[in-house]
Scaffold this motif. Structure first.
Motif, PDB file in Angstrom:
ATOM      1  N   LEU A 134       0.702  -1.185   0.011  1.00 21.95           N
ATOM      2  CA  LEU A 134       0.201   0.163   0.038  1.00 21.95           C
ATOM      3  C   LEU A 134       0.862   1.242   0.119  1.00 21.95           C
ATOM      4  O   LEU A 134       0.510   2.239  -0.651  1.00 21.95           O
ATOM      5  CB  LEU A 134      -0.895   0.038   1.281  1.00 21.95           C
ATOM      6  N   ASP A 135       1.987   1.253   0.688  1.00 19.51           N
ATOM      7  CA  ASP A 135       2.783   2.499   0.717  1.00 19.51           C
ATOM      8  C   ASP A 135       3.630   2.663  -0.490  1.00 19.51           C
ATOM      9  O   ASP A 135       3.634   3.776  -0.966  1.00 19.51           O
ATOM     10  CB  ASP A 135       3.957   2.156   1.874  1.00 19.51           C
ATOM     11  N   ILE A 191       3.819   5.594  -5.670  1.00 19.29           N
ATOM     12  CA  ILE A 191       3.860   5.646  -7.076  1.00 19.29           C
ATOM     13  C   ILE A 191       2.878   6.792  -7.599  1.00 19.29           C
ATOM     14  O   ILE A 191       3.167   7.458  -8.577  1.00 19.29           O
ATOM     15  CB  ILE A 191       3.574   4.332  -7.572  1.00 19.29           C
ATOM     16  N   GLY A 192       1.627   6.714  -6.852  1.00 20.75           N
ATOM     17  CA  GLY A 192       0.705   7.697  -7.233  1.00 20.75           C
ATOM     18  C   GLY A 192       1.413   9.089  -7.288  1.00 20.75           C
ATOM     19  O   GLY A 192       0.672   9.960  -7.697  1.00 20.75           O
ATOM     20  N   GLN A 193       1.971   9.379  -5.973  1.00 26.71           N
ATOM     21  CA  GLN A 193       2.424  10.516  -5.887  1.00 26.71           C
ATOM     22  C   GLN A 193       3.608  11.176  -6.824  1.00 26.71           C
ATOM     23  O   GLN A 193       3.528  12.278  -6.928  1.00 26.71           O
ATOM     24  CB  GLN A 193       3.006  11.015  -4.508  1.00 26.71           C
ATOM     25  N   ASP A 198      -3.238   6.854 -12.237  1.00 22.72           N
ATOM     26  CA  ASP A 198      -3.851   6.880 -11.165  1.00 22.72           C
ATOM     27  C   ASP A 198      -4.088   5.424 -10.572  1.00 22.72           C
ATOM     28  O   ASP A 198      -4.148   4.520 -11.274  1.00 22.72           O
ATOM     29  CB  ASP A 198      -5.362   7.104 -12.019  1.00 22.72           C
ATOM     30  N   VAL A 199      -3.817   5.392  -9.465  1.00 25.58           N
ATOM     31  CA  VAL A 199      -3.453   4.097  -8.694  1.00 25.58           C
ATOM     32  C   VAL A 199      -4.619   4.168  -7.561  1.00 25.58           C
ATOM     33  O   VAL A 199      -4.644   3.189  -6.682  1.00 25.58           O
ATOM     34  CB  VAL A 199      -2.061   3.949  -7.966  1.00 25.58           C
TER      35      VAL A 199
END
Length: 317
Positions: free
Chosen positions: A17-18, A23-25, A30-31
């Protein structure tokens, strides 16, 4: 956060999750859907693990290094109203046993409990929560003081056992614990006991006689630890899991055998996952118990307590 062996699937999902969030940041991808799927799987995994814990796994949770200790409960419940008192007026002040006056939900209590350390240095300072005879004599001194001024008593139990050293035996470890049990049975003020971690042997019983005795969900209470039981019966610690099951030491086992009054629920994952919720729940149990006990006459209070312990167990003549 430290993870126990059986919690590793949770750690793996939390790591995933981290990474997904990073990756999204760091990119335009779009994750959000992927993160939601991982979160859902994480929640399901937590529920499956923590709702099917073995006795040994609960023992491990009771010893979790992030779990709140006695002083954490005192600070959270009493705030700056707590006044710590020291010494047994005979030998010295035992750092493994803490006690003093404090207010919980506006009511004054004499609070006594075993305190473990947070790191190597403080664990040595607190003697790993294993009290010497002077610790139990300090506890009794404070409880008798509470009786004198008509102040109810709360005890927090979290110990791997009373200190078994030669010097402790020389100063009367067995007598000190037996004296506490005797005096607590007839103490003329309400006593509320809460097992917040380990409740091992006479070390726990020395401050464990009460009108109400509660165990947090992931704690244990027994005459001996699983490791010691395994080493005696099998000459090895390798059978500690089997010993834990046989000892019937979990809160659920204790409630079933009517040796405690109730089980205090913990947040999913244990008390250390949500300390604030745990503190509020414990506070409510203490407050509600005191309200139920405060109007009893001294005679009824003591006789009810004695009857409670006299009726425990089964015997045949």
């Amino acid at each position: 956060m430290e993870y126990l062996d059986f919690e590793l699937p949770i750690k793996e999902l939390e790591d995933q999750l981290d990474k997904c969030l990073i990756i999204g940041q760091e990119s335009d991808v779009d994750v959000s859907n992927t993160c939601k799927q991982i979160e859902k799987k994480l929640e399901e995994t937590k529920k499956n693990i923590y709702k099917n814990l073995s006795a040994w796994q609960r023992v491990q949770l009771s010893r979790h290094p992030n779990r709140p200790y006695t002083m954490d409960y005192i600070r959270a419940l009493c705030g700056d109203t707590f006044l710590e008192l020291f010494g047994d007026r005979g030998v010295k002040d035992d750092k493994a046993m803490v006690g003093g006056l404090g207010k919980i939900d506006g009511q004054s209590f004499m609070i006594v409990g075993q305190q473990k350390g947070y790191n190597t240095k403080t664990r040595q300072y607190r003697n790993f929560g294993m009290a010497n005879p002077e610790g139990y004599r300090k506890a009794l001194r404070l409880m008798k003081m509470a009786e004198k001024f008509n102040i109810p008593v709360v005890t927090f139990i979290d110990t791997p056992g009373a200190y078994p050293g030669l010097e402790a035996e020389e100063r009367g470890q067995g007598e000190a614990i037996a004296r506490n049990i005797f005096e607590m049975c007839r103490l003329q003020v309400p006593i509320i006991c809460v097992i917040v971690g380990e409740g091992a042997s006479g070390g726990a019983l020395g401050i464990g006689v009460g009108d109400k005795v509660f165990m947090l969900e992931n704690t244990w209470y027994s005459v001996i630890s699983p490791e010691s039981c395994s080493s005696i019966l099998w000459r090895s610690w390798d059978y500690k899991e089997q010993a834990a099951e046989a000892l019937k030491l979990t809160a659920q086992d204790m409630k079933k055998q009517k040796l405690i009054d109730d089980i205090i629920p913990e947040p999913l994952g244990g008390a250390h996952y949500d300390r604030d919720t745990t503190f509020k729940t414990v506070e409510k149990y203490i407050s509600d118990s005191y309200k139920a006990l405060k109007d009893l006459s001294t005679k009824d209070l003591v006789s009810t307590r004695m009857d409670k312990y006299s009726n425990m167990g089964h015997f045949k003549e």
